[in-house]
Design a protein around this motif. Sequence first.
Motif, mmCIF file in Angstrom:
data_model
loop_
_atom_site.group_PDB
_atom_site.id
_atom_site.type_symbol
_atom_site.label_atom_id
_atom_site.label_comp_id
_atom_site.label_asym_id
_atom_site.label_seq_id
_atom_site.Cartn_x
_atom_site.Cartn_y
_atom_site.Cartn_z
ATOM 1 N N CYS A 103 -29.980 -42.440 29.188
ATOM 2 C CA CYS A 103 -28.743 -43.437 29.331
ATOM 3 C C CYS A 103 -27.971 -43.233 30.495
ATOM 4 O O CYS A 103 -27.378 -44.085 31.135
ATOM 5 C CB CYS A 103 -27.934 -43.418 28.059
ATOM 6 S SG CYS A 103 -26.871 -44.592 27.851
ATOM 7 N N SER A 133 -28.400 -51.357 26.940
ATOM 8 C CA SER A 133 -28.470 -50.999 25.476
ATOM 9 C C SER A 133 -29.139 -49.815 25.244
ATOM 10 O O SER A 133 -30.336 -49.364 26.128
ATOM 11 C CB SER A 133 -28.844 -52.288 24.679
ATOM 12 O OG SER A 133 -28.722 -51.923 23.309
ATOM 13 N N SER A 134 -28.867 -48.991 24.279
ATOM 14 C CA SER A 134 -29.707 -47.949 24.011
ATOM 15 C C SER A 134 -30.077 -47.998 22.461
ATOM 16 O O SER A 134 -29.353 -48.338 21.554
ATOM 17 C CB SER A 134 -28.523 -46.575 24.167
ATOM 18 O OG SER A 134 -27.836 -46.462 25.306
ATOM 19 N N GLY A 135 -31.406 -47.289 22.270
ATOM 20 C CA GLY A 135 -31.792 -47.216 20.974
ATOM 21 C C GLY A 135 -33.425 -47.059 20.920
ATOM 22 O O GLY A 135 -34.081 -46.672 22.097
ATOM 23 N N THR A 191 -37.266 -48.049 21.368
ATOM 24 C CA THR A 191 -38.117 -48.892 21.917
ATOM 25 C C THR A 191 -39.605 -48.388 21.887
ATOM 26 O O THR A 191 -39.791 -47.105 21.469
ATOM 27 C CB THR A 191 -37.818 -49.037 23.413
ATOM 28 O OG1 THR A 191 -37.988 -47.803 24.322
ATOM 29 C CG2 THR A 191 -36.594 -49.536 23.908
ATOM 30 N N THR A 236 -33.921 -53.047 21.152
ATOM 31 C CA THR A 236 -32.983 -52.515 22.221
ATOM 32 C C THR A 236 -33.276 -53.317 23.214
ATOM 33 O O THR A 236 -32.255 -53.579 24.173
ATOM 34 C CB THR A 236 -33.417 -50.989 22.382
ATOM 35 O OG1 THR A 236 -33.056 -50.445 20.918
ATOM 36 C CG2 THR A 236 -32.603 -50.611 23.357
ATOM 37 N N THR A 242 -31.571 -56.694 23.212
ATOM 38 C CA THR A 242 -30.141 -56.591 23.260
ATOM 39 C C THR A 242 -29.614 -56.282 24.748
ATOM 40 O O THR A 242 -28.709 -56.730 25.006
ATOM 41 C CB THR A 242 -29.468 -55.428 22.218
ATOM 42 O OG1 THR A 242 -29.927 -55.549 21.165
ATOM 43 C CG2 THR A 242 -28.009 -55.261 22.433
ATOM 44 N N SER A 269 -23.613 -52.269 25.383
ATOM 45 C CA SER A 269 -23.592 -52.607 24.243
ATOM 46 C C SER A 269 -22.777 -51.282 23.392
ATOM 47 O O SER A 269 -22.640 -50.190 23.930
ATOM 48 C CB SER A 269 -24.972 -52.460 23.517
ATOM 49 O OG SER A 269 -25.535 -51.276 23.515
ATOM 50 N N SER A 291 -24.043 -49.271 21.182
ATOM 51 C CA SER A 291 -24.743 -48.024 21.164
ATOM 52 C C SER A 291 -24.723 -47.278 22.396
ATOM 53 O O SER A 291 -24.645 -46.073 22.590
ATOM 54 C CB SER A 291 -25.975 -48.454 20.821
ATOM 55 O OG SER A 291 -26.803 -49.212 21.738
ATOM 56 N N THR A 292 -24.484 -47.964 23.701
ATOM 57 C CA THR A 292 -24.611 -47.066 24.678
ATOM 58 C C THR A 292 -23.005 -46.582 25.139
ATOM 59 O O THR A 292 -23.237 -45.597 25.480
ATOM 60 C CB THR A 292 -24.934 -48.341 26.029
ATOM 61 O OG1 THR A 292 -26.255 -48.699 25.857
ATOM 62 C CG2 THR A 292 -24.850 -47.646 27.426
#
Length: 144
Positions: free
Chosen positions: A27, A65-67, A69, A87, A90, A106, A108-109
């Motif tokens: 990230c 955005s992070s998450g 994938t 993700t 988003t 986002s 999360s990021t």
Amino acid sequence: SIIGQSLTGPPAGNARIISRRDNSGGCKGVSKKTLDTSECCDTLAIQASAMSDCNLSVTIQVGLSSGVTWAGVVGLACPRFKLFGDTVNTASRMESTCEPGKIQVSASTKQILTQGMFVLQDRGVITVQGKGSMHTHFLMGYTK
């Protein structure tokens, strides 16, 4: 296992598969590249305008955005590497709702980037299609 091995061949040329439970390094790397690209676009527009009579304007909109994938190669006739998951959707929504010339991230990021390396500006809560209300921030630059 193919994790960490370099892959060569269609469709993506050289690629590297990296798997980490903590995605903060990736990230931060993407955020650095995004800021650098934004600065290069500004420099390109200034230099091109100085070298000719045209008034070149380059504007980018970026969404991060992070998450989680998923990735894979899809297609038989023309295979291509694709990312899937909420993700990715988003990040696409962050880009499409972003103000021109800005980098929108986002929540999360933002959680990953608030470790003293980057300057973030609170955008507030916005309505995002398919997501509802989301609290977002703009990535403004590096901490001095």
